[in-house]
Each structure stands twice: as structure tokens, then as C-alpha cells.
Scaffold this active site. Structure first.
Site, PDB file in Angstrom:
ATOM      1  CG  ASP A  10      -1.945  -1.161   1.111  1.00  0.00           C
ATOM      2  OD1 ASP A  10      -2.344  -1.497  -0.023  1.00  0.00           O
ATOM      3  OD2 ASP A  10      -2.322  -1.720   2.150  1.00  0.00           O
ATOM      4  CE  LYS A  31      -4.110  -6.157  -0.844  1.00  0.00           C
ATOM      5  NZ  LYS A  31      -4.573  -4.860  -1.448  1.00  0.00           N
ATOM      6  CG  ASP A  58      -7.155  -6.161  -4.093  1.00  0.00           C
ATOM      7  OD1 ASP A  58      -8.275  -6.508  -4.515  1.00  0.00           O
ATOM      8  OD2 ASP A  58      -6.978  -5.576  -3.003  1.00  0.00           O
ATOM      9  CG  LEU A  59      -6.586  -4.025 -10.469  1.00  0.00           C
ATOM     10  CD1 LEU A  59      -6.377  -3.865 -11.973  1.00  0.00           C
ATOM     11  CD2 LEU A  59      -6.056  -2.809  -9.723  1.00  0.00           C
ATOM     12  CE  LYS A  60     -11.116  -4.848  -2.810  1.00  0.00           C
ATOM     13  NZ  LYS A  60      -9.707  -4.363  -2.878  1.00  0.00           N
ATOM     14  CG  HIS A  62     -18.829  -4.425  -9.542  1.00  0.00           C
ATOM     15  ND1 HIS A  62     -19.361  -4.026  -8.340  1.00  0.00           N
ATOM     16  CD2 HIS A  62     -19.872  -4.901 -10.266  1.00  0.00           C
ATOM     17  CE1 HIS A  62     -20.668  -4.241  -8.331  1.00  0.00           C
ATOM     18  NE2 HIS A  62     -20.996  -4.761  -9.497  1.00  0.00           N
ATOM     19  CG  ASP A  63     -18.109  -1.755 -16.003  1.00  0.00           C
ATOM     20  OD1 ASP A  63     -19.229  -1.709 -16.568  1.00  0.00           O
ATOM     21  OD2 ASP A  63     -17.341  -0.783 -15.946  1.00  0.00           O
ATOM     22  CB  ILE A  64     -21.684  -4.408 -18.339  1.00  0.00           C
ATOM     23  CG1 ILE A  64     -20.647  -3.843 -19.319  1.00  0.00           C
ATOM     24  CG2 ILE A  64     -22.615  -3.312 -17.827  1.00  0.00           C
ATOM     25  CD1 ILE A  64     -21.260  -3.279 -20.590  1.00  0.00           C
TER      26      ILE A  64
END
Length: 230
Positions: A10, A31, A58-60, A62-64
Site C-alpha cells: 500500500d 499484493k 487486487d483491482l476488484k 465490477h462492471d458489465i
């Protein structure tokens, strides 16, 4: 994929990452999250891999479904060891993510975020409007990830035992929210020690600030590693 504590890098710059990695004379599992990836881009991933480290990107996503599938085609070329999407995107989105990943890459594991370890019961009910317990919400998302063919999920260690019972030992449970005894809780709510995470069935743990912000990161890492691998 190494069975080592995953160190959350981080940091906001490549220079700080390199300063940190230079402290170690061993292969690590690290990570790279949104903060660092959006600052430094794919080249940093290549450089970390060239140093011999495993990488969890770690980009998570979340889209169509189509967008996530195409995005995963690009990420597949980075040859990281672990990537993730958000289970809230649904089975179709997760299935497209796998298709995109496998067009260029057969070895990278893919998992889904269920509920963040910063999520509380109050947030779940009043902000997400999910009228179940956190455990039930996590289990529902984990079942969707399993149905889509993913390798596992990101969850709190507190849900690991339940997921092992419901979905088996080979289903990955990658768990942040890890704090050694006496460490600051920071913004995490559902936390355990490394030893407790192992006992509860976590397959991998993610640890950031207790290592990266330690006065002696190498010593802190080895203490966590020893307690995790015991």
C-alpha cells in the site's frame, strides 16, 4: 502459488515499493491494489515479477460482463498469480472474467470479493440494504463465485470455516483483516490473528500495515510468517 503471507504494497510510488522490497533477500507474495496500480501501471507488475515475487493484482473488477471480460484479457498478459473481481457483478460477469483471462493465460487464479473486512452489520443493512447477516451475505456471494467457476473468494477469516464446510477445502479463502496480537485494528472490523486465520481455514492471508509501517518490516514479516505457517 506460494503459501506465504501476502504483503499488501500500500504505497503510492514505485520508488517506495522498491525501497521496501530491497529490504528482503527472499521471494515474497505481494499484493498490488488500486492505489499503486493506478499510479504506476502495468510496468510495475512486470518489474516485481522480474524480481521473482508472486503477485496478487487486487483491482476488484465490477462492471458489465463484456467490459470485465475485455479488461481481464488485458490483465491476463501480465501473468500475475492471482486476480479478482467483485462477486456483486453476478455470475455472468464472473464467467466472462474467466473467459477473458483464459484467452491468454492458463495459470492465474481468479477469486471474487464478497464483503470487505471493513463492512459492519449496520453498513450491510442500512447502506447496502442487504437484510441478512454478514455471514449469509458472504456465503451467497461465495456460492455465486463457485457457480461461475472461480477458484475462490476474498473474505474475512471469520467466514473461512463456514465456506470450507459449504464449498470444500480446495476453494480458496484469501483473507485480509489480519492483525498480530497487540496491533492496531485501523479501519478493519472483522479481524483475526494469523494463527486464528489458519485454524479457521483461510488458505491465504493478506497483511499490510503491520508489516509495511513497522519499524522493522523484515522482522515483522517473519514473525507473521512463522505464526501463519506453524
Amino acid at each position: 502459488m506460494k503459501d506465504l503471507p501476502i504483503i499488501a504494497l500500500d504505497f503510492e510510488s514505485k520508488e517506495k515499493v522498491n525501497q521496501f522490497l530491497d529490504l528482503f533477500d527472499e521471494s515474497l507474495f505481494v499484493k498490488v491494489g488500486m492505489e499503486l496500480f493506478y499510479q504506476e501501471g502495468p510496468q510495475l507488475i512486470n518489474e516485481i515479477k522480474e524480481r521473482g515475487h508472486d503477485v496478487f493484482l487486487d483491482l476488484k473488477l465490477h462492471d458489465i460482463p463484456n467490459t470485465v471480460g475485455k479488461a481481464m484479457e488485458g490483465l491476463a498478459k501480465l501473468n500475475v498469480d492471482l486476480v479478482n473481481v467483485h462477486a456483486a457483478g453476478g455470475v455472468k460477469m464472473m464467467s466472462e472474467a474467466i473467459k477473458g483471462l483464459r484467452k491468454h493465460n492458463q495459470h492465474t487464479k481468479i477469486i471474487a470479493v464478497t464483503q470487505l473486512t471493513s463492512t459492519t452489520e449496520d453498513m450491510l443493512r442500512h447502506e447496502q440494504n442487504i437484510q441478512t447477516s454478514i455471514e449469509e451475505a458472504v456465503l451467497n456471494y461465495a456460492k455465486l463465485a463457485n457457480a461461475a467457476g472461480l477458484d475462490g473468494v476474498v473474505c474475512s477469516p471469520l467466514e473461512s470455516r463456514m465456506l470450507t464446510e459449504k464449498l470444500g477445502t480446495s476453494f480458496l479463502k484469501v483473507t485480509p483483516g489480519i492483525r498480530p496480537k497487540g496491533a492496531s485494528q485501523d479501519d478493519q472490523h472483522r479481524i483475526t490473528t494469523p494463527e486464528e486465520a489458519r485454524q479457521l481455514g483461510s488458505t491465504h492471508i493478506v497483511v499490510g500495515r503491520p508489516i509495511t509501517q513497522s519499524d522493522n518490516p523484515v522482522e515483522s514479516y517473519h514473525k507473521i510468517k512463522e505464526s501463519w505457517l506453524v
